[in-house]
Design an enzyme around this catalytic site. Sequence first.
Site, PDB file in Angstrom:
ATOM      1  N   LYS A 208      -8.803   6.545   5.898  1.00 37.24           N
ATOM      2  CA  LYS A 208      -7.574   5.822   5.529  1.00 37.24           C
ATOM      3  C   LYS A 208      -7.896   4.585   4.699  1.00 37.24           C
ATOM      4  CE  LYS A 208      -4.445   7.653   8.917  1.00 37.24           C
ATOM      5  NZ  LYS A 208      -3.746   7.492  10.176  1.00 37.24           N
ATOM      6  N   GLY A 209      -7.254   4.479   3.556  1.00 39.83           N
ATOM      7  CA  GLY A 209      -7.446   3.316   2.698  1.00 39.83           C
ATOM      8  C   GLY A 209      -8.727   3.358   1.876  1.00 39.83           C
TER       9      GLY A 209
ATOM     10  N   THR B 278       1.413  10.695   3.677  1.00 39.32           N
ATOM     11  CA  THR B 278       0.546  11.626   2.952  1.00 39.32           C
ATOM     12  C   THR B 278      -0.788  11.876   3.671  1.00 39.32           C
ATOM     13  OG1 THR B 278       0.023   9.692   1.660  1.00 39.32           O
ATOM     14  CG2 THR B 278       1.375  11.354   0.587  1.00 39.32           C
TER      15      THR B 278
ATOM     16  N   ASP C  13       0.879  -1.152   0.000  1.00 36.31           N
ATOM     17  CA  ASP C  13       0.000   0.000   0.000  1.00 36.31           C
ATOM     18  C   ASP C  13       0.939   1.229   0.000  1.00 36.31           C
ATOM     19  OD1 ASP C  13      -2.375   1.585   0.432  1.00 36.31           O
ATOM     20  OD2 ASP C  13      -1.664   1.837   2.490  1.00 36.31           O
ATOM     21  N   LEU C  14       0.422   2.386  -0.371  1.00 42.08           N
ATOM     22  CA  LEU C  14       1.293   3.565  -0.485  1.00 42.08           C
ATOM     23  C   LEU C  14       1.128   4.516   0.711  1.00 42.08           C
ATOM     24  CD1 LEU C  14       3.238   5.270  -2.304  1.00 42.08           C
ATOM     25  CD2 LEU C  14       1.210   6.192  -3.406  1.00 42.08           C
ATOM     26  N   ASP C  15      -0.046   5.157   0.775  1.00 40.18           N
ATOM     27  CA  ASP C  15      -0.291   6.150   1.832  1.00 40.18           C
ATOM     28  C   ASP C  15      -0.290   5.468   3.205  1.00 40.18           C
ATOM     29  OD1 ASP C  15      -1.038   8.562   0.136  1.00 40.18           O
ATOM     30  OD2 ASP C  15      -2.512   7.129  -0.587  1.00 40.18           O
TER      31      ASP C  15
ATOM     32  N   LYS D 190     -10.800  -1.378  -2.036  1.00 41.46           N
ATOM     33  CA  LYS D 190     -10.577  -2.212  -0.864  1.00 41.46           C
ATOM     34  C   LYS D 190     -11.791  -2.016   0.062  1.00 41.46           C
ATOM     35  CE  LYS D 190      -5.633  -1.066  -1.139  1.00 41.46           C
ATOM     36  NZ  LYS D 190      -4.518  -0.300  -0.546  1.00 41.46           N
TER      37      LYS D 190
ATOM     38  N   ASN E 167      -3.299   9.300  -7.445  1.00 40.11           N
ATOM     39  CA  ASN E 167      -2.107  10.153  -7.485  1.00 40.11           C
ATOM     40  C   ASN E 167      -0.816   9.366  -7.302  1.00 40.11           C
ATOM     41  OD1 ASN E 167      -3.277  12.927  -7.653  1.00 40.11           O
ATOM     42  ND2 ASN E 167      -4.294  12.260  -5.788  1.00 40.11           N
TER      43      ASN E 167
ATOM     44  N   SER F 269      -2.314   0.331  -4.474  1.00 41.17           N
ATOM     45  CA  SER F 269      -2.846   1.510  -3.779  1.00 41.17           C
ATOM     46  C   SER F 269      -4.155   1.973  -4.394  1.00 41.17           C
ATOM     47  CB  SER F 269      -1.820   2.652  -3.881  1.00 41.17           C
ATOM     48  OG  SER F 269      -2.407   3.881  -3.533  1.00 41.17           O
ATOM     49  N   ALA F 270      -5.028   2.541  -3.552  1.00 39.25           N
ATOM     50  CA  ALA F 270      -6.288   3.101  -4.047  1.00 39.25           C
ATOM     51  C   ALA F 270      -6.079   4.470  -4.688  1.00 39.25           C
ATOM     52  CB  ALA F 270      -7.260   3.241  -2.880  1.00 39.25           C
ATOM     53  N   SER F 271      -4.884   5.031  -4.527  1.00 46.95           N
ATOM     54  CA  SER F 271      -4.688   6.420  -4.946  1.00 46.95           C
ATOM     55  C   SER F 271      -4.500   6.584  -6.445  1.00 46.95           C
ATOM     56  CB  SER F 271      -3.466   7.014  -4.241  1.00 46.95           C
ATOM     57  OG  SER F 271      -3.221   8.315  -4.738  1.00 46.95           O
TER      58      SER F 271
ATOM     59  N   GLU G 212       0.117  -3.230   4.765  1.00 51.34           N
ATOM     60  CA  GLU G 212      -1.056  -2.353   4.862  1.00 51.34           C
ATOM     61  C   GLU G 212      -1.129  -1.611   6.193  1.00 51.34           C
ATOM     62  OE1 GLU G 212      -3.595  -0.850   3.876  1.00 51.34           O
ATOM     63  OE2 GLU G 212      -3.912  -1.569   1.851  1.00 51.34           O
ATOM     64  N   ASP G 213      -1.673  -0.393   6.150  1.00 49.01           N
ATOM     65  CA  ASP G 213      -1.890   0.359   7.397  1.00 49.01           C
ATOM     66  C   ASP G 213      -3.375   0.592   7.636  1.00 49.01           C
ATOM     67  OD1 ASP G 213      -2.239   2.242   5.263  1.00 49.01           O
ATOM     68  OD2 ASP G 213      -2.131   3.835   6.764  1.00 49.01           O
TER      69      ASP G 213
ATOM     70  N   ARG H  75     -11.338   7.995  -3.011  1.00 45.98           N
ATOM     71  CA  ARG H  75     -11.656   9.429  -2.945  1.00 45.98           C
ATOM     72  C   ARG H  75     -13.172   9.660  -2.899  1.00 45.98           C
ATOM     73  NH1 ARG H  75      -9.237  12.747  -7.745  1.00 45.98           N
ATOM     74  NH2 ARG H  75      -7.495  11.374  -7.183  1.00 45.98           N
TER      75      ARG H  75
HETATM   76  C1  G6P Z   1      -5.345   5.913  -0.164  1.00 46.03           C
HETATM   77  C2  G6P Z   1      -5.525   6.784   1.061  1.00 46.03           C
HETATM   78  C3  G6P Z   1      -6.912   7.358   1.120  1.00 46.03           C
HETATM   79  C4  G6P Z   1      -7.260   8.059  -0.197  1.00 46.03           C
HETATM   80  C5  G6P Z   1      -7.131   7.074  -1.362  1.00 46.03           C
HETATM   81  C6  G6P Z   1      -7.411   7.721  -2.717  1.00 46.03           C
HETATM   82  O1  G6P Z   1      -6.026   4.713   0.031  1.00 46.03           O
HETATM   83  O2  G6P Z   1      -5.286   6.053   2.246  1.00 46.03           O
HETATM   84  O3  G6P Z   1      -6.990   8.268   2.192  1.00 46.03           O
HETATM   85  O4  G6P Z   1      -8.557   8.576  -0.167  1.00 46.03           O
HETATM   86  O5  G6P Z   1      -5.813   6.542  -1.361  1.00 46.03           O
HETATM   87  O6  G6P Z   1      -6.394   8.659  -2.971  1.00 46.03           O
HETATM   88  P1  G6P Z   1      -6.411   9.728  -4.122  1.00 46.03           P
HETATM   89  O7  G6P Z   1      -4.993  10.232  -4.159  1.00 46.03           O
HETATM   90  O8  G6P Z   1      -6.795   9.024  -5.412  1.00 46.03           O
HETATM   91  O9  G6P Z   1      -7.413  10.758  -3.772  1.00 46.03           O
HETATM   92 MG    MG Z   2      -2.746   3.194   3.487  1.00 45.91          MG
END
Ligand code: G6P
Ligand code: MG
Length: 224
Positions: A61-62, A33, A25-27, A161, A134, A130-132, A185-186, A65
Amino acid sequence: MQKMTANETDFFGFGDSSIKGAIFDLDGVLVDTAKYHYLAWKRLAGELGFDFTEADNERLKGVSRARSLEILLEVGGVSLAENEKEKAASRKNDWYVEYLLAMDDSALLSGAADYLARLRKGGIRVALGSASKNAPLILERLNIAGFFDAVIDGNAVSKAKPDPEVFLKGAEALGLSPELCVVFEDALAGVEAAKRGGMKVIGVGKPELLPGADRYVSSLRDLC
Ligand code: G6P
Ligand code: MG
């Protein structure tokens, strides 16, 4: 928390050398972040006329968006039309990206780069899960993109997730079956996703806040 012994071939502290892949996982695991997400969500809440606390932020968290926005609106007791939701999420992201563009290596969490280097050197295949959306920008800003054999992020998945999609795609991209992979994972939703995907999970954080993982580290430094 117990310090794990970094023996040459036991990369994960399981005393088992069958694991060939690591999916991160990233964040909150590799980068700090969460504080930037929090500041950007808080600013949005302020615009919408309510306060958003750090305790409320724990619930994000996790979480994707779009789902994060739903939770934020629930906290504030505010409802928005679909098109307003899209605009609000996009405003929040613009502020968040401003923070990302100003971020430097100090945002890397303790041991992250050293541990990724150790795994690569030891022949372990490494993926991001990662769900991000970004994630590519964050990897590039922190100069860690080169550690990954595969990057599966919020742009590559359709199910958030705790659905295991992101980790199953990660294992597949590494050419490994899920039981040969360990996930870091966190977040609770991430631990559940990894277990549902048939993988081992190392929880990064306090066991009492993250039940269900196979073992825990306080940071990746414990495994360096
Ligand atoms: C991670 C973070 C979440 C965030 C998600 C989407 O899972 O833990 O807090 O909402 O990514 O990130 P994004 O950068 O696409 O908004
Ligand atoms: Mg995380």
